[in-house]
Design a protein around this motif. Structure first.
Motif, PDB file in Angstrom:
ATOM      1  N   ALA A 361     -11.910 -25.689  90.046  1.00  0.00           N
ATOM      2  CA  ALA A 361     -11.536 -25.627  88.637  1.00  0.00           C
ATOM      3  C   ALA A 361     -12.751 -25.891  87.742  1.00  0.00           C
ATOM      4  CB  ALA A 361     -10.442 -26.650  88.343  1.00  0.00           C
ATOM      5  N   ARG A 362     -12.789 -25.198  86.597  1.00  0.00           N
ATOM      6  CA  ARG A 362     -13.939 -25.260  85.697  1.00  0.00           C
ATOM      7  C   ARG A 362     -13.747 -26.314  84.617  1.00  0.00           C
ATOM      8  NH1 ARG A 362     -13.180 -19.496  83.491  1.00  0.00           N
ATOM      9  NH2 ARG A 362     -11.046 -20.324  83.625  1.00  0.00           N
ATOM     10  N   THR A 363     -14.847 -26.721  84.013  1.00  0.00           N
ATOM     11  CA  THR A 363     -14.763 -27.682  82.911  1.00  0.00           C
ATOM     12  C   THR A 363     -14.120 -27.048  81.681  1.00  0.00           C
ATOM     13  OG1 THR A 363     -17.013 -27.080  82.248  1.00  0.00           O
ATOM     14  CG2 THR A 363     -16.762 -28.995  83.684  1.00  0.00           C
ATOM     15  N   ASP A 364     -14.184 -25.720  81.585  1.00  0.00           N
ATOM     16  CA  ASP A 364     -13.522 -25.008  80.482  1.00  0.00           C
ATOM     17  C   ASP A 364     -12.348 -24.191  81.013  1.00  0.00           C
ATOM     18  OD1 ASP A 364     -15.003 -23.187  81.912  1.00  0.00           O
ATOM     19  OD2 ASP A 364     -15.735 -22.099  80.147  1.00  0.00           O
ATOM     20  N   GLY A 365     -11.700 -24.714  82.046  1.00  0.00           N
ATOM     21  CA  GLY A 365     -10.639 -23.979  82.715  1.00  0.00           C
ATOM     22  C   GLY A 365      -9.413 -23.773  81.842  1.00  0.00           C
ATOM     23  N   THR A 366      -8.568 -22.848  82.283  1.00  0.00           N
ATOM     24  CA  THR A 366      -7.317 -22.555  81.591  1.00  0.00           C
ATOM     25  C   THR A 366      -6.146 -22.809  82.529  1.00  0.00           C
ATOM     26  OG1 THR A 366      -7.276 -20.227  82.260  1.00  0.00           O
ATOM     27  CG2 THR A 366      -8.460 -20.782  80.211  1.00  0.00           C
ATOM     28  N   PHE A 367      -4.982 -22.983  81.940  1.00  0.00           N
ATOM     29  CA  PHE A 367      -3.787 -23.230  82.735  1.00  0.00           C
ATOM     30  C   PHE A 367      -3.487 -22.049  83.659  1.00  0.00           C
ATOM     31  CE2 PHE A 367       0.840 -22.548  83.081  1.00  0.00           C
ATOM     32  CZ  PHE A 367       1.162 -23.636  83.889  1.00  0.00           C
ATOM     33  N   ALA A 368      -3.543 -20.840  83.135  1.00  0.00           N
ATOM     34  CA  ALA A 368      -3.162 -19.657  83.910  1.00  0.00           C
ATOM     35  C   ALA A 368      -4.093 -19.417  85.094  1.00  0.00           C
ATOM     36  CB  ALA A 368      -3.135 -18.428  83.000  1.00  0.00           C
ATOM     37  N   VAL A 369      -5.389 -19.662  84.900  1.00  0.00           N
ATOM     38  CA  VAL A 369      -6.371 -19.334  85.940  1.00  0.00           C
ATOM     39  C   VAL A 369      -6.613 -20.516  86.882  1.00  0.00           C
ATOM     40  CG1 VAL A 369      -8.773 -18.697  86.381  1.00  0.00           C
ATOM     41  CG2 VAL A 369      -7.495 -17.609  84.506  1.00  0.00           C
ATOM     42  N   ASP A 370      -6.691 -21.720  86.349  1.00  0.00           N
ATOM     43  CA  ASP A 370      -7.161 -22.852  87.132  1.00  0.00           C
ATOM     44  C   ASP A 370      -6.060 -23.811  87.588  1.00  0.00           C
ATOM     45  OD1 ASP A 370     -10.347 -22.806  86.832  1.00  0.00           O
ATOM     46  OD2 ASP A 370      -9.452 -22.199  84.915  1.00  0.00           O
ATOM     47  N   LEU A 371      -4.879 -23.766  87.001  1.00  0.00           N
ATOM     48  CA  LEU A 371      -3.853 -24.753  87.323  1.00  0.00           C
ATOM     49  C   LEU A 371      -2.562 -24.171  87.887  1.00  0.00           C
ATOM     50  CD1 LEU A 371      -4.165 -27.231  84.294  1.00  0.00           C
ATOM     51  CD2 LEU A 371      -4.986 -27.547  86.628  1.00  0.00           C
ATOM     52  N   LEU A 372      -2.133 -23.018  87.393  1.00  0.00           N
ATOM     53  CA  LEU A 372      -0.822 -22.507  87.784  1.00  0.00           C
ATOM     54  C   LEU A 372      -0.742 -22.193  89.273  1.00  0.00           C
ATOM     55  CD1 LEU A 372       2.011 -21.630  87.065  1.00  0.00           C
ATOM     56  CD2 LEU A 372       1.099 -19.393  86.399  1.00  0.00           C
ATOM     57  N   GLY A 373      -1.660 -21.399  89.775  1.00  0.00           N
ATOM     58  CA  GLY A 373      -1.640 -21.034  91.193  1.00  0.00           C
ATOM     59  C   GLY A 373      -1.731 -22.228  92.117  1.00  0.00           C
ATOM     60  N   PRO A 374      -2.717 -23.116  91.911  1.00  0.00           N
ATOM     61  CA  PRO A 374      -2.796 -24.306  92.761  1.00  0.00           C
ATOM     62  C   PRO A 374      -1.547 -25.182  92.693  1.00  0.00           C
ATOM     63  CG  PRO A 374      -4.815 -24.032  91.508  1.00  0.00           C
ATOM     64  CD  PRO A 374      -3.853 -23.020  90.991  1.00  0.00           C
ATOM     65  N   SER A 375      -0.941 -25.268  91.513  1.00  0.00           N
ATOM     66  CA  SER A 375       0.262 -26.094  91.372  1.00  0.00           C
ATOM     67  C   SER A 375       1.388 -25.604  92.268  1.00  0.00           C
ATOM     68  CB  SER A 375       0.724 -26.102  89.912  1.00  0.00           C
ATOM     69  OG  SER A 375      -0.213 -26.743  89.085  1.00  0.00           O
ATOM     70  N   VAL A 376       1.577 -24.288  92.328  1.00  0.00           N
ATOM     71  CA  VAL A 376       2.637 -23.722  93.160  1.00  0.00           C
ATOM     72  C   VAL A 376       2.364 -23.980  94.641  1.00  0.00           C
ATOM     73  CG1 VAL A 376       3.772 -21.578  93.858  1.00  0.00           C
ATOM     74  CG2 VAL A 376       3.259 -21.996  91.443  1.00  0.00           C
ATOM     75  N   LEU A 377       1.126 -23.760  95.071  1.00  0.00           N
ATOM     76  CA  LEU A 377       0.781 -23.988  96.478  1.00  0.00           C
ATOM     77  C   LEU A 377       0.920 -25.459  96.856  1.00  0.00           C
ATOM     78  CD1 LEU A 377      -2.377 -21.704  96.862  1.00  0.00           C
ATOM     79  CD2 LEU A 377      -0.156 -21.382  97.966  1.00  0.00           C
ATOM     80  N   VAL A 378       0.397 -26.330  96.009  1.00  0.00           N
ATOM     81  CA  VAL A 378       0.466 -27.760  96.296  1.00  0.00           C
ATOM     82  C   VAL A 378       1.917 -28.239  96.286  1.00  0.00           C
ATOM     83  CG1 VAL A 378      -0.077 -30.044  95.364  1.00  0.00           C
ATOM     84  CG2 VAL A 378      -1.859 -28.299  95.503  1.00  0.00           C
ATOM     85  N   GLY A 379       2.707 -27.801  95.313  1.00  0.00           N
ATOM     86  CA  GLY A 379       4.104 -28.205  95.247  1.00  0.00           C
ATOM     87  C   GLY A 379       4.892 -27.768  96.470  1.00  0.00           C
ATOM     88  N   ALA A 380       4.663 -26.529  96.924  1.00  0.00           N
ATOM     89  CA  ALA A 380       5.357 -26.040  98.117  1.00  0.00           C
ATOM     90  C   ALA A 380       4.969 -26.858  99.336  1.00  0.00           C
ATOM     91  CB  ALA A 380       5.034 -24.563  98.331  1.00  0.00           C
ATOM     92  N   GLY A 381       3.686 -27.155  99.471  1.00  0.00           N
ATOM     93  CA  GLY A 381       3.229 -27.914 100.625  1.00  0.00           C
ATOM     94  C   GLY A 381       3.772 -29.332 100.647  1.00  0.00           C
ATOM     95  N   LEU A 382       3.691 -30.016  99.512  1.00  0.00           N
ATOM     96  CA  LEU A 382       4.175 -31.392  99.459  1.00  0.00           C
ATOM     97  C   LEU A 382       5.681 -31.470  99.683  1.00  0.00           C
ATOM     98  CD1 LEU A 382       2.223 -32.942  96.430  1.00  0.00           C
ATOM     99  CD2 LEU A 382       1.974 -33.532  98.845  1.00  0.00           C
ATOM    100  N   GLY A 383       6.436 -30.579  99.047  1.00  0.00           N
ATOM    101  CA  GLY A 383       7.885 -30.624  99.163  1.00  0.00           C
ATOM    102  C   GLY A 383       8.366 -30.495 100.594  1.00  0.00           C
ATOM    103  N   VAL A 384       7.843 -29.503 101.315  1.00  0.00           N
ATOM    104  CA  VAL A 384       8.254 -29.306 102.707  1.00  0.00           C
ATOM    105  C   VAL A 384       7.752 -30.430 103.598  1.00  0.00           C
ATOM    106  CG1 VAL A 384       8.011 -27.811 104.727  1.00  0.00           C
ATOM    107  CG2 VAL A 384       8.443 -26.807 102.476  1.00  0.00           C
ATOM    108  N   ALA A 385       6.499 -30.817 103.421  1.00  0.00           N
ATOM    109  CA  ALA A 385       5.897 -31.795 104.327  1.00  0.00           C
ATOM    110  C   ALA A 385       6.584 -33.148 104.239  1.00  0.00           C
ATOM    111  CB  ALA A 385       4.402 -31.938 104.016  1.00  0.00           C
TER     112      ALA A 385
END
Length: 468
Positions: A361-385
């Protein structure tokens, strides 16, 4: 009528009374107990968005700020094993009532704290209350929902489904804490993140008393020496990592070694060796320790990155984690339907990829590029695990040890979180080091995956005990 144990049920020789479905309204009882679990997990993450406001309001340094989180996580984790044993020895419902009362009062004290020392002390007291109520709540769920099919072939909920709900609520508590913390901090100030817990805990306590019958304690003894050495050892190690004190680390390791030796020799050990030989308890708890480090580290550094690097307000930081929260809940709900080891490995892979993405993630990052995708992957992983590992850590455990098993799996998650946060804040002491922090959590996720693939690669022998 007493229920006699036919296996390794402990020294007492009698199984705790299991309330039948006709006596306990299972669905409402699960909601009441799961609400307590939600509040316990919520209290780990709800403060994270408020940390900058707490620091400004009470004048905390970066090191002291981490103790606002760690005082709770450490007290919770270090006392969970005695808490689980108390639940077995003195009654699950009794310990649930005591723990929830302490937890609510400590939350009130935290919300009214006049200075940093008072806040950190109140957070530690919250952890003590959580250590009493959390294993008792899970043990009550295990008693209300016995293993196997629904009795009489009815349409009730199985234990697997109940644990799926439990995992979903736990995951939701962690993610929702960030959202609620942002809203409350923005609108009402940081003290509200503690005060909101009080009515939630009181509601769970009242509903549980109405819906859940008292269980019969198993009796027996408590390994007081083991409780003291384990608590002191874990506290010393976490303090050493946070304050970079090698002597404290050495003392902590000596105490933990003494605890391990004590468990082999004690007549009534805090962690009976038989428990670690049951099913996949030991392997699941090893993986849960690592996953706990990822979980606490993520929810500590992500809000700091959003607010101190991207310039988000507390409210914006909370709301932009809504996709993460929803994904955790959805994944936890679906987890019982997924294949066991393969589903767990896939979840941990998704978690690793999401954390690796955050590390870019960048210091000038945006929600759509830097946060949305990782949030979905991390949420799926944590929930199942979380759901899969909790199921594995309690599967095949005799009912007389259910409180202890619940305490152990919660212990490993919380202690993993405390150790992980101490390591991560030492490696990345400033918000500007967020890339280091996220990369380190990704490495821990890789280690978790390796632990799962090696220690859970072959089905271990389960002995299903007759619980009637």
């Amino acid at each position: 009528m007493r229920h006699q144990d036919t296996g390794e049920a402990g020294e007492a020789g009698w199984m705790p009374r299991v309330p039948p479905a006709t006596e306990t309204r299972q669905g409402p009882a699960l909601v009441a107990l799961a609400t307590a679990q939600f509040v316990v997990v919520l209290s780990t993450s709800i403060v994270n968005v408020a940390l900058p406001a707490v620091s400004g309001g009470l004048g905390l340094s970066a090191g002291a700020l981490s103790w606002v989180v760690n005082a709770y996580v450490l007290a919770f984790g270090a006392l969970l094993l005695p808490g689980g044993r108390f639940a077995d020895l003195f009654g699950r419902l009794r310990m649930f009532v005591a723990g929830t009362t302490v937890f609510a009062l400590a939350s009130l004290a935290a919300g009214l704290a006049p200075n940093a020392a008072a806040l950190i002390a109140a957070r530690a007291a919250q952890g003590v209350g959580a250590a009493l109520l959390a294993p008792a709540a899970l043990a009550l769920v295990l008693l209300i929902f016995p293993p196997g099919p629904v009795p009489g072939g009815g349409a009730g909920m199985t234990r697997g489904a109940a644990l799926g709900v439990w995992g979903a609520v736990s995951g939701a508590g962690g993610a929702a804490g960030v959202i609620l913390g942002g809203v409350l901090t923005e609108w009402y100030g940081w003290r509200a993140v503690y005060l909101v817990v009080v009515p939630l805990a009181a509601a769970s306590l009242g509903a549980t008393l109405l819906l859940v019958p008292a269980d019969r304690p198993t009796g027996g003894g408590l390994d007081l020496v083991g409780a003291i050495t384990s608590t002191a050892g874990l506290t010393a190690v976490v303090y050493a990592l946070t304050a970079r004190q090698p002597l404290a680390a050495a003392a902590g390791l000596v105490l933990l070694a003494a605890f391990a030796d004590r468990q082999r020799r004690a007549r009534t050990p805090l962690v009976p060796p038989r428990l670690l030989r049951t099913g996949r308890v030991a392997a699941a708890n090893l993986a849960m320790t690592l996953l706990g480090a990822v979980w606490v580290g993520l929810f500590y550094f992500l809000p700091l990155y959003q607010q101190q690097v991207l310039g988000y307000s507390a409210l914006a930081a909370g709301l932009t984690q809504l996709p993460l929260a929803l994904t955790v809940v959805a994944a936890s709900t679906l987890a019982p339907r997924l294949p066991g080891r393969a589903g767990l490995a896939a979840a941990l892979t998704a978690l690793t990829l999401g954390l690796g993405w955050l590390a870019l993630a960048r210091t000038d990052g945006t929600f759509a590029v830097d946060l949305l995708g990782p949030s979905v992957l991390v949420g799926a992983g944590l929930g199942v695990a979380f759901v899969r590992l909790t199921t594995l850590a309690t599967d095949g455990v005799p009912a007389a040890d259910s409180g202890l098993a619940g305490g152990l799996v919660n212990t490993t998650r919380q202690i993993g979180g405390a150790l992980g946060l101490a390591l991560l804040t030492a490696a990345a002491p400033a918000a500007a080091d967020y890339r280091t922090a996220f990369a380190a959590t990704a490495v821990i996720a890789v280690l978790t995956t390796a632990a799962v693939l090696t220690t859970l690669s072959s089905p271990t022998h389960h002995t299903r005990r007759n619980r009637s």
